[in-house]
Design a protein around this motif. Structure first.
Motif, PDB file in Angstrom:
ATOM      1  N   ARG A  50      44.894  52.881  62.378  1.00 33.45           N
ATOM      2  CA  ARG A  50      43.523  52.503  62.741  1.00 33.45           C
ATOM      3  C   ARG A  50      43.436  51.034  63.146  1.00 33.45           C
ATOM      4  O   ARG A  50      42.700  50.674  64.072  1.00 33.45           O
ATOM      5  CB  ARG A  50      42.563  52.821  61.587  1.00 33.45           C
ATOM      6  N   VAL A  51      44.200  50.194  62.472  1.00 26.23           N
ATOM      7  CA  VAL A  51      44.231  48.779  62.847  1.00 26.23           C
ATOM      8  C   VAL A  51      44.824  48.623  64.246  1.00 26.23           C
ATOM      9  O   VAL A  51      44.291  47.891  65.101  1.00 26.23           O
ATOM     10  CB  VAL A  51      45.032  47.965  61.818  1.00 26.23           C
ATOM     11  N   VAL A  52      45.926  49.308  64.506  1.00 26.02           N
ATOM     12  CA  VAL A  52      46.568  49.226  65.822  1.00 26.02           C
ATOM     13  C   VAL A  52      45.666  49.816  66.894  1.00 26.02           C
ATOM     14  O   VAL A  52      45.524  49.245  67.991  1.00 26.02           O
ATOM     15  CB  VAL A  52      47.935  49.936  65.795  1.00 26.02           C
ATOM     16  N   ASP A  53      45.038  50.944  66.618  1.00 23.28           N
ATOM     17  CA  ASP A  53      44.141  51.563  67.595  1.00 23.28           C
ATOM     18  C   ASP A  53      43.013  50.622  67.979  1.00 23.28           C
ATOM     19  O   ASP A  53      42.591  50.576  69.150  1.00 23.28           O
ATOM     20  CB  ASP A  53      43.557  52.864  67.044  1.00 23.28           C
ATOM     21  N   ALA A  60      45.108  45.687  74.057  1.00 27.34           N
ATOM     22  CA  ALA A  60      46.537  45.508  73.796  1.00 27.34           C
ATOM     23  C   ALA A  60      47.306  46.758  74.232  1.00 27.34           C
ATOM     24  O   ALA A  60      46.747  47.845  74.348  1.00 27.34           O
ATOM     25  CB  ALA A  60      46.779  45.221  72.325  1.00 27.34           C
ATOM     26  N   ARG A  61      48.611  46.571  74.434  1.00 27.13           N
ATOM     27  CA  ARG A  61      49.481  47.669  74.875  1.00 27.13           C
ATOM     28  C   ARG A  61      50.654  47.799  73.913  1.00 27.13           C
ATOM     29  O   ARG A  61      51.276  46.797  73.547  1.00 27.13           O
ATOM     30  CB  ARG A  61      49.981  47.382  76.296  1.00 27.13           C
ATOM     31  N   ASP A  91      50.992  41.525  73.150  1.00 25.37           N
ATOM     32  CA  ASP A  91      50.612  40.148  72.859  1.00 25.37           C
ATOM     33  C   ASP A  91      51.375  39.556  71.681  1.00 25.37           C
ATOM     34  O   ASP A  91      51.161  38.390  71.309  1.00 25.37           O
ATOM     35  CB  ASP A  91      49.103  40.025  72.632  1.00 25.37           C
ATOM     36  N   MET A  92      52.286  40.332  71.104  1.00 25.89           N
ATOM     37  CA  MET A  92      53.127  39.845  70.010  1.00 25.89           C
ATOM     38  C   MET A  92      54.494  39.379  70.502  1.00 25.89           C
ATOM     39  O   MET A  92      55.266  38.800  69.729  1.00 25.89           O
ATOM     40  CB  MET A  92      53.333  40.961  68.971  1.00 25.89           C
TER      41      MET A  92
END
Length: 270
Positions: A50-53, A60-61, A91-92
């Motif tokens: 959920r955080v990544v979504d 973000a990709r 972006d990381m």
């Protein structure tokens, strides 16, 4: 939906909201194990997703994955004795010597790793080390800047899993190395800070070999319906102890036979 499932969903949502707020406000939060428990890894991965979504929804990709808690030295540092994984977003990812603003992190630490870049996906169950070797196009020296939204790195396995495996950023070398004829378990590592060695290790510290670690990840991601894809970058896990980043500076990783990479941490405005 049953009452039990509804209550679980509310706890997962609350944990994700807590971690997202910590990242956005740059204020470390309390552990999320009060919401998901300290052993329910499946619930923690739901929080992670959920955080990544939320980040993907914001633009973000997904570009790969990272393995955490592979080295015994790192497991000892946190008292967590099983590997986990997180998601890499575009972006990381930074390149050798590209400046990283210190302000993007909360409680950063650096560790040396070997990054795998896949030429083909691994989307079937039961992946072996042979499958990983066939799928890998090349490897790169890499420094991971691990970070935690959890205050004081007060972690159980569910805290770090929910927090995207305590991910921050990765810095990739720019010279690719093929795997043919290389035994990654025997690759030695030195991590320097401002020219002074601060961490030593070798590939065998990473679950016996970084190839073994990536095979574990491939199987785990297929099981969770998030298989590795062609082009993915896979951070295979620490091969030595992580070191705190208490102030701006330069970290240089040297890998025997696999080149070097430098992470430059700067204060904004430098």
């Amino acid at each position: 939906m049953t009452v039990l499932h509804a209550a679980t969903d509310k706890r997962i949502d609350a944990a994700a909201t807590r971690l997202i707020a910590a990242a956005e406000t740059r204020t470390p939060c309390s552990p999320v194990r009060d919401l998901v428990g300290d052993t329910d890894v499946d619930a923690a991965y739901q929080v992670q997703r959920r955080v990544v979504d939320a980040k993907v929804d914001a633009g973000a990709r997904v570009v790969g994955a990272k393995i955490g808690l592979t080295a015994a030295a790192v497991q000892q540092q946190f008292g967590v004795f099983q590997p986990d994984f997180g998601v890499l977003l575009d972006d990381m990812v930074f390149a050798h010597a590209q400046p990283l603003p210190r302000s993007r992190f909360l409680q950063p630490r650096a560790e040396g790793e070997i990054a795998f870049v896949l030429g083909r996906g691994i989307d079937f169950p039961g992946a072996t080390v042979a499958d990983v070797l066939r799928a890998t196009e090349f490897v790169l020296p890499a420094i991971e800047i691990v970070d935690s939204r959890i205050a004081n790195w007060d972690l159980t396995i569910t805290d770090t899993v929910a927090d995207n495996a305590s991910s921050g950023a990765v810095v990739l070398g720019t010279t690719p190395f093929p795997l043919l004829g290389k035994d990654l378990s025997q690759v030695g590592m030195t991590l320097e800070r401002e020219g002074e060695p601060v961490s030593f290790g070798a590939g065998h510290a990473c679950l016996g070999s970084p190839v073994v670690a990536v095979a574990w990840l491939a199987r785990e991601l297929v099981r969770r319906e998030q298989p590795l894809r062609a082009g993915d970058v896979v951070m295979s896990g620490a091969i030595g102890p992580m070191v705190p980043i208490d102030e701006p500076g330069r970290f240089r990783l040297k890998l025997d036979g696999l080149g070097e990479v430098e992470a430059v941490i700067e204060e904004e405005g430098e």
